[in-house]
Design an enzyme around this catalytic site. Structure first.
Site, mmCIF file in Angstrom:
data_model
loop_
_atom_site.group_PDB
_atom_site.id
_atom_site.type_symbol
_atom_site.label_atom_id
_atom_site.label_comp_id
_atom_site.label_asym_id
_atom_site.label_seq_id
_atom_site.Cartn_x
_atom_site.Cartn_y
_atom_site.Cartn_z
ATOM 1 N N VAL A 1 13.439 0.162 6.078
ATOM 2 C CA VAL A 1 13.865 -0.067 7.457
ATOM 3 C C VAL A 1 12.914 -1.020 8.175
ATOM 4 O O VAL A 1 13.302 -1.722 9.103
ATOM 5 C CB VAL A 1 13.962 1.274 8.226
ATOM 6 C CG1 VAL A 1 14.441 1.067 9.654
ATOM 7 C CG2 VAL A 1 14.881 2.256 7.488
ATOM 8 N N ALA A 2 11.652 -1.065 7.736
ATOM 9 C CA ALA A 2 10.636 -1.912 8.376
ATOM 10 C C ALA A 2 11.044 -3.386 8.314
ATOM 11 O O ALA A 2 11.742 -3.821 7.398
ATOM 12 C CB ALA A 2 9.287 -1.710 7.692
ATOM 13 N N ASN A 3 10.585 -4.149 9.300
ATOM 14 C CA ASN A 3 10.944 -5.571 9.399
ATOM 15 C C ASN A 3 9.871 -6.502 8.855
ATOM 16 O O ASN A 3 8.694 -6.154 8.881
ATOM 17 C CB ASN A 3 11.228 -5.916 10.864
ATOM 18 C CG ASN A 3 12.612 -5.481 11.286
ATOM 19 O OD1 ASN A 3 13.571 -5.640 10.539
ATOM 20 N ND2 ASN A 3 12.722 -4.935 12.488
ATOM 21 N N HIS B 1 18.894 -9.826 9.057
ATOM 22 C CA HIS B 1 18.702 -8.998 10.255
ATOM 23 C C HIS B 1 17.688 -9.745 11.116
ATOM 24 O O HIS B 1 16.479 -9.506 11.048
ATOM 25 C CB HIS B 1 18.177 -7.613 9.869
ATOM 26 C CG HIS B 1 17.791 -6.761 11.042
ATOM 27 N ND1 HIS B 1 18.625 -6.547 12.118
ATOM 28 C CD2 HIS B 1 16.643 -6.079 11.314
ATOM 29 C CE1 HIS B 1 18.020 -5.769 12.991
ATOM 30 N NE2 HIS B 1 16.807 -5.473 12.522
ATOM 31 N N THR C 1 25.512 -4.720 13.509
ATOM 32 C CA THR C 1 26.947 -4.447 13.463
ATOM 33 C C THR C 1 27.332 -3.423 14.517
ATOM 34 O O THR C 1 28.353 -3.570 15.202
ATOM 35 C CB THR C 1 27.344 -3.961 12.054
ATOM 36 O OG1 THR C 1 27.184 -5.049 11.135
ATOM 37 C CG2 THR C 1 28.776 -3.467 12.012
ATOM 38 N N SER D 1 0.819 -1.217 0.000
ATOM 39 C CA SER D 1 0.000 0.000 0.000
ATOM 40 C C SER D 1 0.852 1.267 0.000
ATOM 41 O O SER D 1 0.342 2.365 -0.228
ATOM 42 C CB SER D 1 -0.929 0.007 1.221
ATOM 43 O OG SER D 1 -0.200 0.231 2.418
ATOM 44 N N ARG E 1 25.797 -2.928 17.332
ATOM 45 C CA ARG E 1 25.721 -3.622 18.620
ATOM 46 C C ARG E 1 26.965 -4.472 18.853
ATOM 47 O O ARG E 1 27.507 -4.530 19.960
ATOM 48 C CB ARG E 1 24.462 -4.490 18.667
ATOM 49 C CG ARG E 1 23.175 -3.702 18.815
ATOM 50 C CD ARG E 1 21.945 -4.558 18.589
ATOM 51 N NE ARG E 1 20.720 -3.832 18.923
ATOM 52 C CZ ARG E 1 19.516 -4.166 18.493
ATOM 53 N NH1 ARG E 1 19.372 -5.220 17.681
ATOM 54 N NH2 ARG E 1 18.456 -3.453 18.847
#
Length: 323
Positions: A122-124, A179, A153, A105, A155
């Site tokens: 960026v959303a998962n 990720h 990375t 959408s 972290r």
């Protein structure tokens, strides 16, 4: 007379915790001159735009406003953070079906606006959604990038830096792969000033299991934060702003991102986390790191898991694709 450069314009889609943190980081660091924000909660966006603009007297001038999809037409970058958040007990992959529908959408009206810039997803689950954005948009591969393992990375650098008592920015290290739960550290490379972390651990009489402990700590960090406060947003919001800066400022910077595989690591037809070079034109180069046999097995396993979930989700959601 020199021609005046066009102001750098970013459209953010998704004004939740991650999106608003990204926006604040952009304001604080003076990245871009124009920031439009799109979200279904329009009044919230209007309030956020005013609130963010209130920070500009102490940062740098920026036009911040509640936007709509036609505003994407002349944007340099569209950043997608919108999606269902990860809840306690959920993995990032659990979000795939509902967030694919949300993504569809978003991508369609962005493309229909005449947008000719770069997508930053960026959303998962970011690797799957980045691949889906590429397929839904019909864009060239160099204009669709995901945040990938940039946060992971960071972290890892933080944990290694604390162990070795050095600034995290002095740690040369990467998390690779998904990720998510199948990510892994590239111990055959990871080093501080050329001294491999594995050798440092051995020289300081630490058990070999220390490396696996670090891996597990980094992998579990998101779950720990979510269980304690409900969501992660400061780290990923700041990491995403760093990626946006590298693109908009044409930095030709090497970052661990979700990028397309075209034979690298023996992989094809998916996006996954590996170092890559980005600049004003988007993805400039995918870097295939030399991996140990064990690391190559982990990369293959990570890709297999992503492909399995992605193929199933694409069939179940019936997402329309342009390529």
């Amino acid at each position: 007379m020199a021609r005046e450069e066009k102001p750098r314009k970013v459209i953010l889609v998704g004004d939740g915790a991650v999106g608003s943190t990204f926006a604040f980081s952009m304001v604080q660091q003076g990245i871009a001159e124009e920031l439009g924000i799109i979200d279904i909660a329009k009044e919230h966006v209007e309030g956020d735009a005013i609130d963010l603009a209130d920070a500009t007297p102490w940062t740098s001038p920026k036009n911040i406003y509640a936007a709509d999809y036609p505003d994407c037409k002349d944007a340099d970058l569209v950043v997608i953070t919108a999606g269902a958040p990860q809840k306690p007990g959920e993995t990032r992959l659990d979000l795939v079906n509902k967030n694919l529908k949300i993504l569809s959408s978003i991508v369609e009206p962005v493309v229909e606006s005449g947008f000719e810039g770069i997508f930053l997803v960026v959303a998962n689950p970011v690797d799957i959604l980045t691949h889906a954005t590429w397929r839904m948009s019909g864009f060239p591969k160099d204009r669709v990038i995901g945040s990938g393992t940039s946060l992971d990375t960071g972290r890892l650098q933080k944990v290694i830096g604390k162990m070795e008592n050095v600034d995290p920015s002095s740690v040369n290290a990467y998390m690779l792969g998904e990720h998510g739960d199948t990510e892994f550290p590239a111990w055959s490379y990871n080093n501080v000033a050329g001294v491999k972390v594995a050798d440092w651990v051995k020289a300081h009489n630490m058990p070999e299991s220390k490396l696996e402990d670090i891996h597990q700590e980094v992998k579990d960090m998101a779950y720990d934060i979510i269980n304690k406060k409900g969501a992660t947003f400061y780290g990923i919001g700041t990491a995403s702003a760093m990626i946006a800066k590298a693109i908009l400022n044409d930095e030709h910077r090497v970052l661990p991102l979700s990028v397309p595989m075209d034979g690298e690591y023996g992989l094809h037809d998916l996006h996954i986390g590996t170092p890559a070079v980005v600049g004003r034109k988007g993805l400039e180069q995918v870097i295939e790191m030399p991996l140990s046999d064990k690391e190559q097995e982990l990369m293959t396993a990570s890709a297999d898991q992503l492909k399995k979930v992605m193929d199933k989700a694409f069939k179940e959601t019936g997402v329309k694709v342009r390529q």
